[in-house]
Design an enzyme around this catalytic site. Sequence first.
Site, short mmCIF file in Angstrom:
data_model
loop_
_atom_site.label_atom_id
_atom_site.label_comp_id
_atom_site.label_asym_id
_atom_site.label_seq_id
_atom_site.Cartn_x
_atom_site.Cartn_y
_atom_site.Cartn_z
N ARG A 44 0.82 -1.23 0.00
CA ARG A 44 0.00 0.00 0.00
C ARG A 44 0.85 1.27 0.00
NH1 ARG A 44 -2.95 -2.92 3.89
NH2 ARG A 44 -4.69 -3.99 2.87
N LYS A 59 4.07 11.61 -11.51
CA LYS A 59 3.21 10.69 -12.27
C LYS A 59 3.92 9.36 -12.44
CE LYS A 59 0.50 13.65 -15.28
NZ LYS A 59 0.21 13.87 -16.70
N GLU A 98 11.84 16.73 -25.08
CA GLU A 98 11.04 17.33 -23.99
C GLU A 98 11.72 18.62 -23.50
OE1 GLU A 98 8.07 15.92 -22.90
OE2 GLU A 98 8.27 13.75 -23.19
N LYS A 124 9.46 22.67 -15.49
CA LYS A 124 8.38 21.72 -15.20
C LYS A 124 7.89 21.89 -13.77
CE LYS A 124 6.61 17.12 -15.58
NZ LYS A 124 6.81 15.71 -15.86
N GLU A 144 -3.33 18.57 -12.54
CA GLU A 144 -3.67 18.69 -13.96
C GLU A 144 -5.11 19.07 -14.22
OE1 GLU A 144 -1.63 15.72 -16.26
OE2 GLU A 144 -2.83 16.21 -18.02
N ARG A 147 -1.35 22.78 -16.17
CA ARG A 147 -0.36 21.71 -16.31
C ARG A 147 -0.48 20.99 -17.65
NH1 ARG A 147 1.18 17.19 -11.78
NH2 ARG A 147 2.42 15.84 -13.10
N ASN A 168 1.61 18.60 -21.91
CA ASN A 168 1.21 17.57 -22.89
C ASN A 168 1.39 18.06 -24.33
OD1 ASN A 168 0.43 15.86 -20.84
ND2 ASN A 168 -1.64 16.70 -20.80
N HIS A 221 1.98 15.76 -27.34
CA HIS A 221 1.73 14.40 -26.89
C HIS A 221 0.46 13.78 -27.47
CE1 HIS A 221 5.07 15.19 -24.28
NE2 HIS A 221 4.99 14.00 -23.71
N HIS A 226 1.63 10.47 -28.69
CA HIS A 226 1.19 9.19 -28.10
C HIS A 226 0.52 8.30 -29.14
CE1 HIS A 226 1.16 10.50 -23.58
NE2 HIS A 226 2.30 9.95 -23.94
N HIS A 246 10.15 7.75 -27.19
CA HIS A 246 9.17 8.73 -26.71
C HIS A 246 9.50 10.15 -27.20
CE1 HIS A 246 6.05 10.33 -24.14
NE2 HIS A 246 6.91 11.22 -23.67
N1 LIG Z 1 6.32 10.21 -15.38
C1 LIG Z 1 6.46 11.20 -16.22
O1 LIG Z 1 6.17 12.34 -15.91
C2 LIG Z 1 7.02 10.93 -17.57
C3 LIG Z 1 7.35 12.00 -18.37
C4 LIG Z 1 7.89 11.75 -19.63
C5 LIG Z 1 8.06 10.45 -20.05
N2 LIG Z 1 7.71 9.42 -19.24
C6 LIG Z 1 7.89 8.03 -19.69
O2 LIG Z 1 9.27 7.77 -19.85
C7 LIG Z 1 9.42 6.70 -20.79
C8 LIG Z 1 10.56 6.98 -21.72
O3 LIG Z 1 11.72 7.20 -20.98
P1 LIG Z 1 13.16 7.01 -21.60
O4 LIG Z 1 13.26 7.65 -22.93
O5 LIG Z 1 14.11 7.41 -20.54
O6 LIG Z 1 13.21 5.44 -21.93
P2 LIG Z 1 13.90 4.20 -21.24
O7 LIG Z 1 13.73 4.19 -19.78
O8 LIG Z 1 13.43 2.99 -21.98
O9 LIG Z 1 15.45 4.42 -21.56
C9 LIG Z 1 15.88 4.44 -22.89
C10 LIG Z 1 16.98 3.41 -23.16
O10 LIG Z 1 18.18 3.88 -22.61
C11 LIG Z 1 18.76 2.88 -21.77
N3 LIG Z 1 19.46 3.60 -20.72
C12 LIG Z 1 18.91 4.39 -19.77
N4 LIG Z 1 19.86 5.04 -19.09
C13 LIG Z 1 21.04 4.62 -19.60
C14 LIG Z 1 22.39 4.97 -19.33
N5 LIG Z 1 22.70 5.92 -18.45
N6 LIG Z 1 23.35 4.33 -20.03
C15 LIG Z 1 23.03 3.42 -20.97
N7 LIG Z 1 21.78 3.09 -21.30
C16 LIG Z 1 20.79 3.71 -20.63
C17 LIG Z 1 17.61 2.05 -21.33
O11 LIG Z 1 18.03 0.75 -20.99
C18 LIG Z 1 16.73 2.05 -22.58
O12 LIG Z 1 17.18 1.08 -23.49
C19 LIG Z 1 8.09 6.54 -21.48
O13 LIG Z 1 7.48 5.38 -21.00
C20 LIG Z 1 7.30 7.76 -21.04
O14 LIG Z 1 5.92 7.51 -20.96
C21 LIG Z 1 7.21 9.65 -18.02
ZN LIG Z 2 6.55 13.06 -22.65
#
Ligand SMILES: NC(=O)c1ccc[n+]([C@@H]2O[C@H](COP(=O)([O-])OP(=O)(O)OC[C@H]3O[C@@H](n4cnc5c(N)ncnc54)[C@H](O)[C@@H]3O)[C@@H](O)[C@H]2O)c1
Ligand SMILES: [Zn+2]
Length: 383
Positions: free
Chosen positions: A129, A151, A193, A236, A246, A250, A254, A257, A261, A282
Amino acid sequence: MIESGTDSMRINLERKVDESYDIVFGRDLFPRIAKDLKESPLASRYVIIADSNVFKTHSQSLLRALRSEELKVDDIFFNAGENSKTMQTCSKIMDDMARLGCGRDTAILALGGGVTGDMAGFIAAIFNRGIPYVQIPTTVLAQADSSVGGKTAVDTQYGKNLVGAFKQPERVYIDVDTLKTLPDREYRSGLAETIKHGVIQDADFFEYLYEFVDEIINKKSPESSLKIAVNNCRIKGRVVEMDPHEKGRRRILNYGHTIGHAIEKLSLRAFETGESPDYLRHGEVVAIGMTVAAKIAELLNLLSVNAVMDQEKLLRDFGLPVKIPGEFSNEEIIASTKADKKAAKGKARYVLPAAIGAMHDFGGTYATEVDNEVVDQALKETR
Ligand SMILES: NC(=O)c1ccc[n+]([C@@H]2O[C@H](COP(=O)([O-])OP(=O)(O)OC[C@H]3O[C@@H](n4cnc5c(N)ncnc54)[C@H](O)[C@@H]3O)[C@@H](O)[C@H]2O)c1
Ligand SMILES: [Zn+2]
């Protein structure tokens, strides 16, 4: 005797919570993280959650740093990639945690990109929880975006981030040295971003990116990475503070997006079915989505052509895609926008810029429905 329906009782649960937390920016932060946890512990034991790539590149050194402070720590990894961001992976990780004996007195260290942060944060929201967690983002995207806002989410077959929770971390450590091992494509993708933050809120930051493209993209200097991380979190953070849940403003986050998306979903599906050997990142779909949204704003006479061109040039200079991938039709993309969870009553809503550094407020909603014909035209002009 109590007459049915005449008696009621109120369970009073009004509460004020302070979910503020600190973000620490710097280089070579793992020893500092371990020291902080030793001095002000979050739990009696820790579990590092990382994906298979980050497990290889960074988990061991974080593990060693914590152990050298005599902290109890385990590590768990899952297969890297967006298609791991599911309930199934969460279940597996939570089973692993239970097997290790982790209970309520455990804190999670989410070490990795946005996929790890979203999923580890979601696990922190629901395991026992709710347990504390620390974000240690290792991609530009995660350092830019997922460290602020709380988020957390996983994807389902019906859409991205459809199941999730708001869960604020206890602390965030942004160590720009972790970016050294990040593949070039992921590095560039994360900058989408960053450019978004300039467009939605800060023309000066946009200018800085414009001026220092070479420093940022080719030299990847730790100084520019730090400047970028600090500015991203500042921009941000300010938006989120104004509207934590949101309700209005906020939504500007997006930007890009709605279409982003939609294409991301199509691209992931093509990857999963084997139709495509890879999927768009992304940041890449956000870059395309921002290009389409700016075009929509231009078609509606809400944004100048110059602003559209400036944004497109910066995205291109950063090596980001600005064209719709040929394999996806306009019809497919538009249909896919309507399944997005942000679509009100089945109609997709768009966040549109008024200029570089400012968004349209649409009466405080910061998003508007756009006729299919206009979206179709904007998509055509983005091919
Ligand atoms: N929570 C939020 O507010 C928020 C905001 C924007 C995006 N997101 C989410 O984030 C995700 C995308 O994130 P991302 O682009 O970081 O993708 P990811 O976490 O898949 O990382 C991208 C790639 O880089 C590799 N990697 C990460 N750090 C590394 C490092 N230091 N050295 C070597 N390899 C490394 C990972 O293994 C992966 O293959 C999406 O799912 C998106 O929805 C969330
Ligand atoms: Zn995003």
